[in-house]
Design a protein around this motif. Structure first.
Motif, PDB file in Angstrom:
ATOM      1  N   TRP A 213       0.836  -1.207   0.000  1.00  0.00           N
ATOM      2  CA  TRP A 213       0.000   0.000   0.000  1.00  0.00           C
ATOM      3  C   TRP A 213       0.871   1.257   0.000  1.00  0.00           C
ATOM      4  O   TRP A 213       0.530   2.263  -0.638  1.00  0.00           O
ATOM      5  N   GLU A 214       2.001   1.192   0.671  1.00  0.00           N
ATOM      6  CA  GLU A 214       2.891   2.341   0.769  1.00  0.00           C
ATOM      7  C   GLU A 214       3.478   2.704  -0.594  1.00  0.00           C
ATOM      8  O   GLU A 214       3.704   3.889  -0.888  1.00  0.00           O
ATOM      9  N   ARG A 215       3.738   1.710  -1.429  1.00  0.00           N
ATOM     10  CA  ARG A 215       4.367   1.992  -2.728  1.00  0.00           C
ATOM     11  C   ARG A 215       3.394   1.790  -3.899  1.00  0.00           C
ATOM     12  O   ARG A 215       3.824   1.555  -5.026  1.00  0.00           O
ATOM     13  N   ARG A 216       2.112   1.908  -3.636  1.00  0.00           N
ATOM     14  CA  ARG A 216       1.111   1.746  -4.689  1.00  0.00           C
ATOM     15  C   ARG A 216       1.151   2.928  -5.653  1.00  0.00           C
ATOM     16  O   ARG A 216       1.672   4.014  -5.322  1.00  0.00           O
ATOM     17  N   ASN A 217       0.605   2.726  -6.827  1.00  0.00           N
ATOM     18  CA  ASN A 217       0.428   3.824  -7.773  1.00  0.00           C
ATOM     19  C   ASN A 217      -0.639   4.762  -7.204  1.00  0.00           C
ATOM     20  O   ASN A 217      -1.770   4.344  -6.965  1.00  0.00           O
ATOM     21  N   PRO A 218      -0.328   6.020  -6.991  1.00  0.00           N
ATOM     22  CA  PRO A 218      -1.312   6.925  -6.364  1.00  0.00           C
ATOM     23  C   PRO A 218      -2.549   7.163  -7.209  1.00  0.00           C
ATOM     24  O   PRO A 218      -3.549   7.693  -6.710  1.00  0.00           O
ATOM     25  N   GLU A 219      -2.517   6.741  -8.463  1.00  0.00           N
ATOM     26  CA  GLU A 219      -3.661   6.973  -9.345  1.00  0.00           C
ATOM     27  C   GLU A 219      -4.700   5.857  -9.286  1.00  0.00           C
ATOM     28  O   GLU A 219      -5.777   5.985  -9.880  1.00  0.00           O
ATOM     29  N   VAL A 220      -4.398   4.775  -8.599  1.00  0.00           N
ATOM     30  CA  VAL A 220      -5.390   3.697  -8.526  1.00  0.00           C
ATOM     31  C   VAL A 220      -6.591   4.196  -7.726  1.00  0.00           C
ATOM     32  O   VAL A 220      -6.454   4.971  -6.773  1.00  0.00           O
ATOM     33  N   PRO A 221      -7.805   3.773  -8.104  1.00  0.00           N
ATOM     34  CA  PRO A 221      -9.015   4.328  -7.488  1.00  0.00           C
ATOM     35  C   PRO A 221      -9.374   3.722  -6.130  1.00  0.00           C
ATOM     36  O   PRO A 221     -10.413   4.076  -5.581  1.00  0.00           O
ATOM     37  N   MET A 222      -8.551   2.840  -5.590  1.00  0.00           N
ATOM     38  CA  MET A 222      -8.842   2.272  -4.266  1.00  0.00           C
ATOM     39  C   MET A 222      -8.453   3.276  -3.183  1.00  0.00           C
ATOM     40  O   MET A 222      -7.345   3.796  -3.189  1.00  0.00           O
ATOM     41  N   LYS A 223      -9.383   3.497  -2.256  1.00  0.00           N
ATOM     42  CA  LYS A 223      -9.149   4.500  -1.225  1.00  0.00           C
ATOM     43  C   LYS A 223      -8.573   3.919   0.062  1.00  0.00           C
ATOM     44  O   LYS A 223      -8.041   4.663   0.890  1.00  0.00           O
ATOM     45  N   THR A 224      -8.704   2.621   0.271  1.00  0.00           N
ATOM     46  CA  THR A 224      -8.235   2.001   1.504  1.00  0.00           C
ATOM     47  C   THR A 224      -7.495   0.711   1.176  1.00  0.00           C
ATOM     48  O   THR A 224      -7.696   0.105   0.102  1.00  0.00           O
ATOM     49  N   PRO A 225      -6.626   0.247   2.083  1.00  0.00           N
ATOM     50  CA  PRO A 225      -5.966  -1.049   1.874  1.00  0.00           C
ATOM     51  C   PRO A 225      -6.971  -2.188   1.737  1.00  0.00           C
ATOM     52  O   PRO A 225      -6.712  -3.146   0.994  1.00  0.00           O
ATOM     53  N   GLU A 226      -8.101  -2.088   2.421  1.00  0.00           N
ATOM     54  CA  GLU A 226      -9.114  -3.136   2.342  1.00  0.00           C
ATOM     55  C   GLU A 226      -9.683  -3.235   0.921  1.00  0.00           C
ATOM     56  O   GLU A 226      -9.939  -4.336   0.419  1.00  0.00           O
ATOM     57  N   GLN A 227      -9.892  -2.092   0.282  1.00  0.00           N
ATOM     58  CA  GLN A 227     -10.373  -2.111  -1.100  1.00  0.00           C
ATOM     59  C   GLN A 227      -9.320  -2.707  -2.030  1.00  0.00           C
ATOM     60  O   GLN A 227      -9.656  -3.407  -2.998  1.00  0.00           O
ATOM     61  N   ARG A 247      -2.201  -7.010 -15.923  1.00  0.00           N
ATOM     62  CA  ARG A 247      -3.074  -6.602 -17.024  1.00  0.00           C
ATOM     63  C   ARG A 247      -4.545  -6.834 -16.686  1.00  0.00           C
ATOM     64  O   ARG A 247      -5.406  -6.036 -17.042  1.00  0.00           O
ATOM     65  N   VAL A 248      -4.818  -7.956 -16.008  1.00  0.00           N
ATOM     66  CA  VAL A 248      -6.182  -8.196 -15.538  1.00  0.00           C
ATOM     67  C   VAL A 248      -6.586  -7.102 -14.549  1.00  0.00           C
ATOM     68  O   VAL A 248      -7.701  -6.575 -14.591  1.00  0.00           O
ATOM     69  N   ALA A 249      -5.651  -6.759 -13.645  1.00  0.00           N
ATOM     70  CA  ALA A 249      -5.932  -5.684 -12.690  1.00  0.00           C
ATOM     71  C   ALA A 249      -6.213  -4.374 -13.417  1.00  0.00           C
ATOM     72  O   ALA A 249      -7.093  -3.600 -13.016  1.00  0.00           O
ATOM     73  N   ALA A 250      -5.493  -4.132 -14.526  1.00  0.00           N
ATOM     74  CA  ALA A 250      -5.705  -2.894 -15.277  1.00  0.00           C
ATOM     75  C   ALA A 250      -7.110  -2.839 -15.870  1.00  0.00           C
ATOM     76  O   ALA A 250      -7.735  -1.766 -15.898  1.00  0.00           O
ATOM     77  N   VAL A 251      -7.622  -3.978 -16.333  1.00  0.00           N
ATOM     78  CA  VAL A 251      -8.976  -3.995 -16.884  1.00  0.00           C
ATOM     79  C   VAL A 251      -9.975  -3.535 -15.824  1.00  0.00           C
ATOM     80  O   VAL A 251     -10.837  -2.680 -16.083  1.00  0.00           O
ATOM     81  N   ARG A 255     -12.213  -0.063 -15.577  1.00  0.00           N
ATOM     82  CA  ARG A 255     -13.667  -0.096 -15.437  1.00  0.00           C
ATOM     83  C   ARG A 255     -14.122   0.738 -14.242  1.00  0.00           C
ATOM     84  O   ARG A 255     -15.138   1.435 -14.303  1.00  0.00           O
ATOM     85  N   LEU A 256     -13.396   0.649 -13.147  1.00  0.00           N
ATOM     86  CA  LEU A 256     -13.745   1.443 -11.964  1.00  0.00           C
ATOM     87  C   LEU A 256     -13.676   2.931 -12.294  1.00  0.00           C
ATOM     88  O   LEU A 256     -14.541   3.716 -11.887  1.00  0.00           O
ATOM     89  N   ARG A 257     -12.666   3.336 -13.045  1.00  0.00           N
ATOM     90  CA  ARG A 257     -12.507   4.737 -13.390  1.00  0.00           C
ATOM     91  C   ARG A 257     -13.630   5.226 -14.298  1.00  0.00           C
ATOM     92  O   ARG A 257     -14.078   6.366 -14.187  1.00  0.00           O
ATOM     93  N   GLN A 258     -14.077   4.360 -15.184  1.00  0.00           N
ATOM     94  CA  GLN A 258     -15.120   4.739 -16.144  1.00  0.00           C
ATOM     95  C   GLN A 258     -16.528   4.392 -15.644  1.00  0.00           C
ATOM     96  O   GLN A 258     -17.492   4.480 -16.419  1.00  0.00           O
ATOM     97  N   LYS A 259     -16.630   3.986 -14.393  1.00  0.00           N
ATOM     98  CA  LYS A 259     -17.930   3.675 -13.787  1.00  0.00           C
ATOM     99  C   LYS A 259     -18.647   2.543 -14.523  1.00  0.00           C
ATOM    100  O   LYS A 259     -19.875   2.548 -14.669  1.00  0.00           O
ATOM    101  N   ILE A 260     -17.876   1.583 -15.012  1.00  0.00           N
ATOM    102  CA  ILE A 260     -18.446   0.413 -15.681  1.00  0.00           C
ATOM    103  C   ILE A 260     -18.474  -0.743 -14.678  1.00  0.00           C
ATOM    104  O   ILE A 260     -17.520  -0.942 -13.919  1.00  0.00           O
TER     105      ILE A 260
END
Length: 420
Positions: A213-227, A247-251, A255-260
């Motif tokens: 969590w400390e070295r995550r990409n800050p642009e990922v839409p997860m707000k908490t470690p639990e997410q 790549r699966v994670a990117a899909v 989708r989360l970013r585009q509200k799909i």
């Protein structure tokens, strides 16, 4: 030169009498002193004892250092509350020491190890000497058993595995929350309680999750470690190929970013069976839109919690997904997936897979009454007893080839769903 004095003649009678010998000199008062006598006796005893102790030391040292009778390495279990004589009997019976158990007991005293003998399961090497045997027990060098917890199992499945393993003791008092255990290979000594095992898995998960969590990409839409854990658990169930996880994670991130809607089949399964992990059959038509907090065909965004316990690699993938625009993926028939950005290209990939499926008709069975038309019905849920590092079989069917609502995700680790 001086002359010797003349020897006076002795009379015949005197000659017959024995010659008088002068009396021995009297012992000095000091020599007759009782303290001196006692002192001499003590010194003599000390000298004798020193010789005896020296001999015993040399013999004992040779005995302690001498090779033991073991002809090959052997594991021996010393039970709890076993006394010194009990340990000697066990070691003698197992052939670790010779038939003279008193040599072992004497060596324990000589090495001042009586109070340091510890119970446990020990591995004694071939020809281990008494010193080696006692040292192993005193240092508590118990055998460590490797236990592998595969990625992608639910907490209930992990607890079931621990319950079946006879090296552990006790029962799990409380089922751990989903996603709080880190699948890895651990080492435990025999007799470790199952609650202690759970605690170690939870501590490892907390540590690893904090680091990722400390070295995550800050642009990922997860707000908490639990997410993050929730997304990682979906990635874990969708693919077992190491080079596909990011790549699966990117899909799903796209989708989360585009509200799909995520539309991940493993989330449907978890909503139906919970911690049991497997459905044992394909998903039915009626279950696709069945309301459930975990059904990502119905709910927006992530489900309320993890659907399994993801491994380190899936956590890393969710925290740092590949930089792609992919929104779809489908099985490619080789155990992997084909990824696309557009639905049209995605449908072409689905058509390719359907063509391949026709070539393996012998592996399909008749559909059930409630199964979608044209869908294979052989159970295709992820095998909960296998590690997720094994790629999914190529014969796993994908979802329907008819036009689907925007956002339909294809997976090899999930059963087929209705053609749309």
């Amino acid at each position: 030169m001086s002359e010797r004095p003349p020897i006076s003649p002795r009379s015949p009678r005197a000659a017959l009498e024995p010659e008088q010998v002068p009396p021995p000199p009297k012992r000095s008062e000091r020599a007759r002193n009782p303290f001196v006598v006692v002192g001499n006796a003590v010194i003599t005893i000390i000298l004798v004892l020193m010789v005896g102790v020296g001999g015993a030391y040399i013999y004992g040292k040779q005995k302690i250092e001498a090779p033991g009778p073991l002809r090959e390495d052997k594991v021996v279990n010393i039970p709890a509350r076993a006394g010194m004589t009990d340990i000697a009997d066990i070691l003698q019976r197992e052939g670790v020491i010779d038939n003279n158990r008193w040599a072992f007991i004497g060596s324990v005293f000589a090495l001042k190890a009586r109070s340091d003998l510890k119970p446990g399961e020990y591995s004694f090497q071939k020809n281990a000497s008494l010193r080696d045997v006692i040292g192993t027990i005193v240092e508590g060098k118990v055998v460590q058993h490797a236990v592998t917890i595969p990625e992608g199992l639910t907490s209930e499945q992990i607890v079931a595995r621990l319950s079946e393993n006879d090296i552990f003791a006790g029962a799990v008092r409380e089922m751990p929350r989903e996603g709080t255990l880190l699948p890895e290979t651990y080492k435990f000594p025999r007799g470790t309680t199952r609650d202690q095992v759970i605690q170690r898995l939870q501590q490892s998960q907390k540590r690893v999750l904090a680091e990722i969590w400390e070295r995550r990409n800050p642009e990922v839409p997860m707000k908490t470690p639990e997410q993050l854990v929730t997304l990682a658990s979906i990635v874990e169930k969708e693919t077992g190929k190491a080079d596909e996880r990011s790549r699966v994670a990117a899909v799903f991130v796209n989708r989360l970013r585009q509200k799909i809607k995520l539309q991940s089949d493993p989330t449907i399964i978890y909503g139906l069976v919970g911690g049991k992990g497997t459905l044992g059959r394909p998903i039915k038509r009626s279950e696709i839109q069945q309301p459930s907090p975990y059904n990502t065909y119905v709910v927006d965004g992530l489900p309320p919690g993890p659907i399994a316990n993801p491994g380190r690699a899936s956590l890393e993938a969710a925290a740092n997904p590949a930089r792609t625009r992919d929104l779809y993926f489908v099985a490619d028939g080789t155990g992997g997936h084909a990824f696309t950005e557009t639905y049209d290209q995605h449908q072409k990939n689905v058509a390719k897979l359907r063509t391949l499926e026709k070539q393996i008709q012998n592996d399909t069975v008749e559909p059930t009454d409630d199964a979608p038309p044209g869908a294979a019905t052989a159970p295709t849920d992820t095998n909960p007893t296998a590690t997720t590092t094994k790629p999914a079989p190529a014969k796993k069917p994908a979802r329907g080839s008819a036009p689907a609502p925007q956002g339909a995700v294809q997976s090899t680790t999930s059963p087929p769903v209705v053609q749309r």
